[in-house]
Write a protein that holds these residues in place. Structure first.
Motif: not given
Length: 190
Positions: A115-129
């Motif tokens: 893992p190489v964590p990153q940051t950026h502006e925004g908001h994320e929602w995810l769903y694992v298929l």
């Protein structure tokens, strides 16, 4: 062509009223004067790209919807996959601004990535298929199986990858500038 241009003004007025926006507020948001907006809506001013682009952005609608362009060609969407960070992102939405939807594919790897964590502006929602997603979020290291979802502010250091080296498919809703997806419960349900 004349009919299409003549219908733009009434379409803009109806959209503004439907959204409950005053001419003054629309002028402040778009940078277009109230008088120009009024003339545009009444048909005394021709629509130009210079006027329509900020309106499309403000209303968060495609430009074609503002001018009432007829639908042409194949109605199917043929998105171009984007390859970044060793992953594949398939855009599922094409509207300017607002929340964007993607199908994300993490290819299988014999050796999972570090893992190489990153940051950026925004908001994320995810769903694992499918597959098992590894989500590193700040100090937390989570494994999400199919059917699980997560939501987070992307200014928090984060990383997405495979938990076990297998392929992972997920849906992502990303809102720039902190825009969030809203889930509304059905008011008819107890």
């Amino acid at each position: 062509m004349e009919g299409v241009l003549d219908a733009v003004g009434p379409r803009l007025r109806a959209l503004r009223r439907e959204r409950g926006i005053t001419l003054a507020r629309l002028a402040a948001t778009t940078g277009i004067s109230e008088s120009t907006l009024s003339r545009l809506e009444s048909g005394r001013r021709r629509a130009t790209l210079e006027l329509l682009l900020p309106l499309a952005r403000t209303y968060d609608v495609p430009l074609d919807d503002l001018v009432g362009a007829p639908r042409t060609g194949d109605p199917r969407i043929h998105p171009e996959p984007i390859r970044r960070f060793g992953m594949i992102f398939v855009p599922l939405s094409r509207r300017p601004g607002g929340i964007h939807a993607f199908k994300m594919i993490v290819p299988a790897r014999p050796q999972p990535l570090e893992p190489v964590p990153q940051t950026h502006e925004g908001h994320e929602w995810l769903y694992v298929l499918s597959g098992r997603l590894r989500l590193v979020l700040g100090e937390r290291d989570l494994t999400l199986p199919p059917g699980e979802a997560a939501e987070f502010d992307t200014s928090l250091p984060h990383w997405l990858g495979s938990a076990d080296g297998g392929a992972v498919e997920l849906l992502i809703l990303f809102g720039p500038h902190g825009a969030r997806a809203h889930v509304h419960a059905d008011p008819r349900r107890p």
